[in-house]
Motif scaffolding. Structure first.
Motif, mmCIF file in Angstrom:
data_model
loop_
_atom_site.group_PDB
_atom_site.id
_atom_site.type_symbol
_atom_site.label_atom_id
_atom_site.label_comp_id
_atom_site.label_asym_id
_atom_site.label_seq_id
_atom_site.Cartn_x
_atom_site.Cartn_y
_atom_site.Cartn_z
ATOM 1 N N VAL A 163 -58.613 47.131 -3.456
ATOM 2 C CA VAL A 163 -59.170 47.996 -2.425
ATOM 3 C C VAL A 163 -59.916 49.138 -3.104
ATOM 4 O O VAL A 163 -59.343 49.848 -3.947
ATOM 5 C CB VAL A 163 -58.060 48.549 -1.511
ATOM 6 N N ASN B 105 -53.918 46.138 2.133
ATOM 7 C CA ASN B 105 -55.303 45.814 1.737
ATOM 8 C C ASN B 105 -56.280 46.056 2.885
ATOM 9 O O ASN B 105 -57.386 45.535 2.887
ATOM 10 C CB ASN B 105 -55.426 44.364 1.276
ATOM 11 N N THR B 106 -55.845 46.849 3.875
ATOM 12 C CA THR B 106 -56.708 47.177 5.004
ATOM 13 C C THR B 106 -57.021 48.664 4.980
ATOM 14 O O THR B 106 -56.115 49.499 4.802
ATOM 15 C CB THR B 106 -56.048 46.797 6.338
ATOM 16 N N LEU C 208 -62.628 43.641 10.279
ATOM 17 C CA LEU C 208 -61.681 43.382 11.362
ATOM 18 C C LEU C 208 -62.175 43.962 12.675
ATOM 19 O O LEU C 208 -62.021 43.332 13.733
ATOM 20 C CB LEU C 208 -60.308 43.953 11.007
ATOM 21 N N ARG D 226 -62.563 48.969 10.593
ATOM 22 C CA ARG D 226 -61.364 48.497 9.922
ATOM 23 C C ARG D 226 -61.791 47.321 9.046
ATOM 24 O O ARG D 226 -62.297 46.304 9.541
ATOM 25 C CB ARG D 226 -60.273 48.068 10.911
ATOM 26 N N ILE D 227 -61.539 47.454 7.739
ATOM 27 C CA ILE D 227 -62.044 46.478 6.777
ATOM 28 C C ILE D 227 -60.865 45.943 5.979
ATOM 29 O O ILE D 227 -60.027 46.710 5.489
ATOM 30 C CB ILE D 227 -63.072 47.118 5.825
ATOM 31 N N GLN D 228 -60.808 44.611 5.845
ATOM 32 C CA GLN D 228 -59.736 43.973 5.078
ATOM 33 C C GLN D 228 -60.319 43.399 3.788
ATOM 34 O O GLN D 228 -61.285 42.651 3.806
ATOM 35 C CB GLN D 228 -59.091 42.845 5.898
ATOM 36 N N THR E 196 -64.863 40.028 1.703
ATOM 37 C CA THR E 196 -64.350 41.108 2.547
ATOM 38 C C THR E 196 -64.526 40.733 4.006
ATOM 39 O O THR E 196 -65.524 40.112 4.381
ATOM 40 C CB THR E 196 -65.091 42.427 2.248
ATOM 41 N N THR E 197 -63.549 41.113 4.841
ATOM 42 C CA THR E 197 -63.591 40.777 6.266
ATOM 43 C C THR E 197 -63.643 42.054 7.088
ATOM 44 O O THR E 197 -62.856 42.989 6.869
ATOM 45 C CB THR E 197 -62.353 39.967 6.684
ATOM 46 N N THR F 156 -55.521 53.980 4.223
ATOM 47 C CA THR F 156 -55.288 52.680 3.598
ATOM 48 C C THR F 156 -53.872 52.206 3.913
ATOM 49 O O THR F 156 -52.906 52.947 3.710
ATOM 50 C CB THR F 156 -55.474 52.749 2.084
ATOM 51 N N SER G 97 -59.773 41.244 0.212
ATOM 52 C CA SER G 97 -58.968 40.173 -0.367
ATOM 53 C C SER G 97 -58.615 40.466 -1.813
ATOM 54 O O SER G 97 -57.773 39.787 -2.405
ATOM 55 C CB SER G 97 -59.732 38.838 -0.286
ATOM 56 N N ALA H 81 -58.976 51.852 7.152
ATOM 57 C CA ALA H 81 -59.605 52.341 8.373
ATOM 58 C C ALA H 81 -60.503 53.515 7.998
ATOM 59 O O ALA H 81 -60.041 54.467 7.346
ATOM 60 C CB ALA H 81 -58.563 52.756 9.403
#
Length: 728
Positions: A73, A103-104, A56, A66-68, A53-54, A100, A70, A106
């Motif tokens: 979700v 795949n991002t 952002l 804000r989470i992206q 998970t990244t 949503t 892979s 908030a």
């Protein structure tokens, strides 16, 4: 050490957070179940796998992220609890809103707590291994940790890797070892002050137990979202560790001196010179033989004095607390500590040797110019050795001793002389070598109780005789020298040391009940050279009415009662041990020629066929002495015996002509490291050597059907029991 404690506190806080997050997010809190059931987590908790998970963007102050993702979700709803893993920081957040897009996601969040995740759950966080941990319930061990670096940042500490510094992880949390034995503090040409022992060993582990109760529904002011907040009912934490240190400081002073002038001429032409003429064909050769008398003296002295003190300490324990919602905080501490102190002690030893030669030199001169010389150097020597130890706070290991040796012998030396007009201008000689050295006299040799044996509580004068060895006439003589004797007893003594006058030394003794007085002679190294004991007279002896009038002890040496087995001794040894074989036997040495052990005392060739007092376990530990082969036979032949059991102990009871009885328990024997035949065989040493084979000694044996005296099957290195006898 202050830096160490600061580092420890910081690392513990980081580690607690890391272990919790690692357990929650990566293992889904399944943990290790010890039979208490699966770990239950608040269903509102949404785990996030941060390895895939990244993040952002993040604003911790406003709670916006804000989470992206892979992969799939996760589903976030108002009231969900998440854990934000930010390297060395873990944040727990309540979800207020979620949006949503692909795949991002908030998120807007507000602060949450660890207690918002768990419901009706208890678990332990531990850095110790399972074998050492005292944890209960489900136990979590670390999967990742961080350590501060030299620049103030943090580095990942790989648990399964090795580090180059002294930090270790997962048993022990911290482990520190320091050894600096032999470190010299100060020194000079012939003295030094140094740390003989200086080591430190410290290890620490951490445990933290948590117990969370049920959930209660609360409404937050200004927010219509129903949130769950659980209450921590019980929390405990502890550091578990061991601490070892040993420190010994010592001061040594050494010195030596010698006086060894070269030999000088005492008498010229001890014998009239003799000239001999030879004819080597037509050439005449003249040899002159002459003999001069020389003398030489040599004195050497050496010594050393040491002073030392120190301690060793071993500590093991737990230090922590327990907190309960209803009772508050309670400290918890359990410690075990062993402390050994070596009192300030001064000790020293030294020797002085004087050696005198008077010797003729026989020289053969060719034309009175060059020729060999031969020195035959008989000598007399006297050596005085001494030593002492004084412990400032006790006297258990104190001693003071000196010894005298007188020797005679012969050295030899060869040389080559050059003469000019009858005068020796040069002489080359070989080093001296010793042809023979023989001791004429040695002091002291042994000490023997002569008179005096008080009752318990009564005062009496006890006298001992001190003997020297006169090798010239091969006999012992009472010492004419002022030899030093040390006295030891539990009762009252008029003095700790005594000095022999004309071979006799005495002390006034008021013994306790069952007391023993020891009179000891020491050598210069603090080893007991000889000793004798006096035991308070008591009812520990029985008269069986034997023809010799001999009395037998009512219990074995080292036993507390007539049915107790007591101690086991190899023949000729006075102390029990753990292993009985030839390699541990006092009077044996390995013979490489015959590839085996051979006796070094009581060999037949030394004409010793009966145990000497210093080698007698009964004399050393009970009083009296070990019976001879003939005295065992007297007991067997003049009593009736039967196999019986007394207080659950099997053995043989001997009843004498006067009706008195003696019970010998069947204690078996010891060889190697084990006890054999206890309860079925009795094996008791005599003091008599088996003269046809010095590996063996006579012993009494018995079982339920047999009783006798033998020398076969059990050698001197075996451990047998001992029963003492005495003349009334």
């Amino acid at each position: 050490m202050k830096h160490l404690y600061t580092k420890a506190a910081a690392a513990i806080m980081l580690m607690l957070a890391t272990m919790l997050v690692a357990g929650c997010t990566k293992d889904n809190l399944t943990g290790q179940d010890d039979g208490t059931g699966e770990l239950t987590v608040n269903p509102g908790f949404v785990p996030i796998d941060w390895t895939t998970t990244t993040m952002l963007s993040a604003n911790d102050s406003t709670g916006e992220y804000r989470i992206q993702f892979s992969d799939t979700v996760p589903s976030f709803v108002p009231g969900s609890v998440i854990a934000i893993d930010r390297d060395t920081v873990v944040l727990y957040r309540f979800v207020l809103t979620s949006t949503t897009q692909g795949n991002t996601v908030a998120l807007t969040t507000t602060e949450a707590y660890l207690t918002d995740i768990f419901s009706d759950v208890e678990f332990t966080l531990s850095t110790a291994t399972e074998g050492k941990s005292q944890a209960k319930g489900i136990v979590f061990y670390p999967v990742e940790a961080y350590i501060s670096d030299s620049k103030g940042g943090y580095q990942v500490l790989h648990i399964d890797g090795d580090r180059k510094d002294d930090t270790r992880f997962t048993h022990n949390l911290w482990s520190f070892a320091y050894n600096n034995d032999g470190h010299v503090l100060f020194s000079g040409s012939n003295w030094s002050i140094y740390m003989e022992r200086m080591n430190l060993d410290l290890s620490l582990d951490m445990e933290m137990f948590m117990n969370f109760g049920g959930k209660t529904e609360l409404e937050v002011v200004g927010d219509a979202i129903n949130r769950y907040r659980s209450k921590a009912l019980k929390v405990s934490a502890a550091l578990v560790g061991t601490f070892n240190t040993e420190q010994m400081v010592r001061c040594d002073i050494q010195g030596s001196c010698s006086y060894s002038p070269d030999y000088d001429l005492w008498k010229h032409n001890l014998f009239r010179p003799l000239s001999i003429k030879f004819m080597a064909g037509p050439v005449p050769i003249v040899l002159t033989l002459r003999s001069d008398l020389f003398r030489q003296v040599e004195v050497t002295a050496s010594g050393e004095i040491s002073a030392y003190t120190g301690f060793s300490d071993h500590a093991e324990g737990r230090m922590g607390f327990e907190w309960q919602q209803t009772d508050g905080m309670t400290p918890v501490a359990t410690f075990e500590n062993t402390f050994n102190f070596t009192p300030p002690t001064v000790e020293g030893k030294g020797q002085i040797q004087a050696k005198v030669w008077a010797f003729p030199r026989v020289s053969v001169m060719l034309y009175d110019a060059v020729g060999p010389s031969f020195d035959f150097m008989p000598y007399l020597s006297t050596t005085v050795r001494g030593g002492f130890r004084e412990q400032m706070l006790g006297q258990t290991n104190d001693y003071c001793a000196w010894s005298l040796d007188c020797n005679t012998g012969m050295d030899a030396r060869c040389g080559l002389s050059f003469r000019f007009f009858g005068y020796e201008v040069e002489n080359y000689s070989t080093p001296k070598w010793n042809v023979i050295d023989r001791t004429l006299y040695h002091s002291p040799k042994k000490i023997v109780h002569a008179s005096g044996r008080p009752q318990g509580g009564q005062t009496a004068t006890v006298r001992f005789d001190v003997y020297d060895q006169n090798y010239l006439f091969d006999r012992e003589v009472m010492t004419p020298l002022p030899q030093i004797v040390k006295f030891e007893a539990s009762g009252q003594l008029s003095s700790e040391y005594g000095i022999a006058h004309s071979g006799t030394v005495q002390v006034n003794w008021t013994p306790n009940a069952h007391d023993t007085l020891w009179a000891k002679l020491y050598d210069q190294d603090g080893n007991v050279l000889s000793f004798d004991t006096v035991i308070v007279t008591s009812s520990d002896w029985v008269d069986l009415g034997l023809p010799s009038g001999l009395q037998w002890a009512t219990r074995n040496v080292g036993a507390s009662s007539p049915t107790d087995y007591g101690n086991y001794y190899a023949w000729g040894e006075t102390s029990p041990k753990s292993v009985y074989d030839w390699s541990t036997y006092r009077y044996a040495i390995y013979d490489s020629v015959h590839c085996g052990y051979v006796p070094t005392k009581y060999t037949g060739s030394d004409r010793l066929t009966t145990l000497q007092p210093g080698d007698d376990a009964a004399t050393a530990n009970y009083g009296g002495r070990t019976p001879t082969k003939a005295e065992w036979e007297e007991l067997i032949n003049n009593t009736t015996s039967r196999w019986m059991t007394v207080n659950g102990v099997s053995g043989r009871c001997f009843t004498g002509p006067n009706g008195n009885s003696l019970f010998l328990p069947a204690a078996g024997d010891r060889w190697d490291g084990s006890l054999h035949d206890a309860g079925s065989y009795g094996l008791y040493w005599s003091s008599s050597l088996y003269t046809d084979g010095p590996y063996d000694a006579w012993y009494c044996y018995f079982n339920s059907g047999l009783v006798g005296v033998d020398s076969y099957g059990y050698r001197r290195d075996n451990g047998h029991t001992v029963r003492a006898v005495r003349q009334p």
